[in-house]
Design an enzyme around this catalytic site. Sequence first.
Site, PDB file in Angstrom:
ATOM      1  N   ASP A  44       0.828  -1.194   0.000  1.00  0.00           N
ATOM      2  CA  ASP A  44       0.000   0.000   0.000  1.00  0.00           C
ATOM      3  C   ASP A  44       0.867   1.251   0.000  1.00  0.00           C
ATOM      4  O   ASP A  44       0.515   2.264  -0.611  1.00  0.00           O
ATOM      5  CB  ASP A  44      -0.941   0.001   1.206  1.00  0.00           C
ATOM      6  CG  ASP A  44      -2.102   0.963   1.038  1.00  0.00           C
ATOM      7  OD1 ASP A  44      -2.726   0.956  -0.044  1.00  0.00           O
ATOM      8  OD2 ASP A  44      -2.390   1.730   1.979  1.00  0.00           O
ATOM      9  N   CYS A 135     -10.999   4.486  -4.385  1.00  0.00           N
ATOM     10  CA  CYS A 135     -10.067   4.213  -3.287  1.00  0.00           C
ATOM     11  C   CYS A 135     -10.460   4.989  -2.036  1.00  0.00           C
ATOM     12  O   CYS A 135     -10.678   4.414  -0.973  1.00  0.00           O
ATOM     13  CB  CYS A 135      -8.642   4.556  -3.717  1.00  0.00           C
ATOM     14  SG  CYS A 135      -7.409   4.238  -2.428  1.00  0.00           S
ATOM     15  N   TYR A 139     -12.289   3.322   1.282  1.00  0.00           N
ATOM     16  CA  TYR A 139     -11.611   3.302   2.580  1.00  0.00           C
ATOM     17  C   TYR A 139     -12.416   4.056   3.630  1.00  0.00           C
ATOM     18  O   TYR A 139     -12.488   3.636   4.795  1.00  0.00           O
ATOM     19  CB  TYR A 139     -10.210   3.898   2.454  1.00  0.00           C
ATOM     20  CG  TYR A 139      -9.152   2.891   2.087  1.00  0.00           C
ATOM     21  CD1 TYR A 139      -8.178   2.517   3.012  1.00  0.00           C
ATOM     22  CD2 TYR A 139      -9.120   2.293   0.826  1.00  0.00           C
ATOM     23  CE1 TYR A 139      -7.198   1.581   2.682  1.00  0.00           C
ATOM     24  CE2 TYR A 139      -8.155   1.364   0.488  1.00  0.00           C
ATOM     25  CZ  TYR A 139      -7.203   1.011   1.417  1.00  0.00           C
ATOM     26  OH  TYR A 139      -6.242   0.071   1.095  1.00  0.00           O
ATOM     27  N   TYR A 164      -9.032   5.868   8.890  1.00  0.00           N
ATOM     28  CA  TYR A 164     -10.009   5.924   7.803  1.00  0.00           C
ATOM     29  C   TYR A 164     -11.438   6.189   8.276  1.00  0.00           C
ATOM     30  O   TYR A 164     -12.328   6.398   7.440  1.00  0.00           O
ATOM     31  CB  TYR A 164      -9.917   4.642   6.973  1.00  0.00           C
ATOM     32  CG  TYR A 164      -8.575   4.537   6.302  1.00  0.00           C
ATOM     33  CD1 TYR A 164      -8.170   5.474   5.354  1.00  0.00           C
ATOM     34  CD2 TYR A 164      -7.668   3.528   6.647  1.00  0.00           C
ATOM     35  CE1 TYR A 164      -6.915   5.407   4.761  1.00  0.00           C
ATOM     36  CE2 TYR A 164      -6.412   3.457   6.054  1.00  0.00           C
ATOM     37  CZ  TYR A 164      -6.045   4.402   5.111  1.00  0.00           C
ATOM     38  OH  TYR A 164      -4.803   4.337   4.528  1.00  0.00           O
ATOM     39  N   GLU A 206      -9.410  -2.164  -6.522  1.00  0.00           N
ATOM     40  CA  GLU A 206      -9.467  -2.141  -5.060  1.00  0.00           C
ATOM     41  C   GLU A 206      -9.737  -3.545  -4.503  1.00  0.00           C
ATOM     42  O   GLU A 206      -9.095  -3.979  -3.546  1.00  0.00           O
ATOM     43  CB  GLU A 206     -10.568  -1.175  -4.598  1.00  0.00           C
ATOM     44  CG  GLU A 206     -10.214   0.288  -4.723  1.00  0.00           C
ATOM     45  CD  GLU A 206      -9.078   0.691  -3.789  1.00  0.00           C
ATOM     46  OE1 GLU A 206      -9.156   0.403  -2.580  1.00  0.00           O
ATOM     47  OE2 GLU A 206      -8.098   1.273  -4.289  1.00  0.00           O
TER      48      GLU A 206
END
Length: 221
Positions: A44, A135, A139, A164, A206
């Site tokens: 990531d 994304c 998240y 997040y 994703e």
Amino acid sequence: MGFSQEIITEIDNIWQANLKHPFVQEIGAGTLPVKKFKYYMVQDYVYLMDYAKVFALGALKSPDLKTMIQFSNTLQSILTEEMSLHRQYAAQFNISEETLASAEPAPTTLAYKNYLLSVAQTGGQAELLAVLLPCMWGYETIGKNLAHSPGAKNVLYGEWIAMYSSPDFSALTEWLIQEFDRITAQQTLTQRVRLINIFKNSLRYEVLFWEMAYQEEKWLV
């Protein structure tokens, strides 16, 4: 209903696959094996280095100062907050910052980040937002979904969930959604179909990213 929500409704099966992937669910339960999270964290970080560049391109392609500032602020947040959390995790795993930054991308990481950069460089602002949004929105939704889960109290995964599910991250996400809806309000049907496909492909990546981390994907040769 904004165009963003129309897209989510149309491709709900992919959206749910993203939210409910075993990697995500096991973070929420606090049961994800540490080695899988370690693998994810490194990959990531590699992804985020190019993801951040897309926000820089967003600032470059902004039509006004207000939009330029917002893209710049989000870029700063990624570089100094989101990636900082990854560096903190790396330190816990005895991974140096140099090793983290120079890690080789796995096949899915390489494909995803190249797709992001390609769309952002060749498309306009609408295309750039369409490729970015899955994304951040994914998240943010996952963070909120897991905010009161057992994983939120886990010594390892609690910080990730807190990042997040934070109000600051939600605010950045909401701006991205609103900006996408604003600039796509007058799009033609042909343009909308293109944006849906970009959004869908990014969201598929994703899902593949979670799967990559869950399987600890390696190059075959």
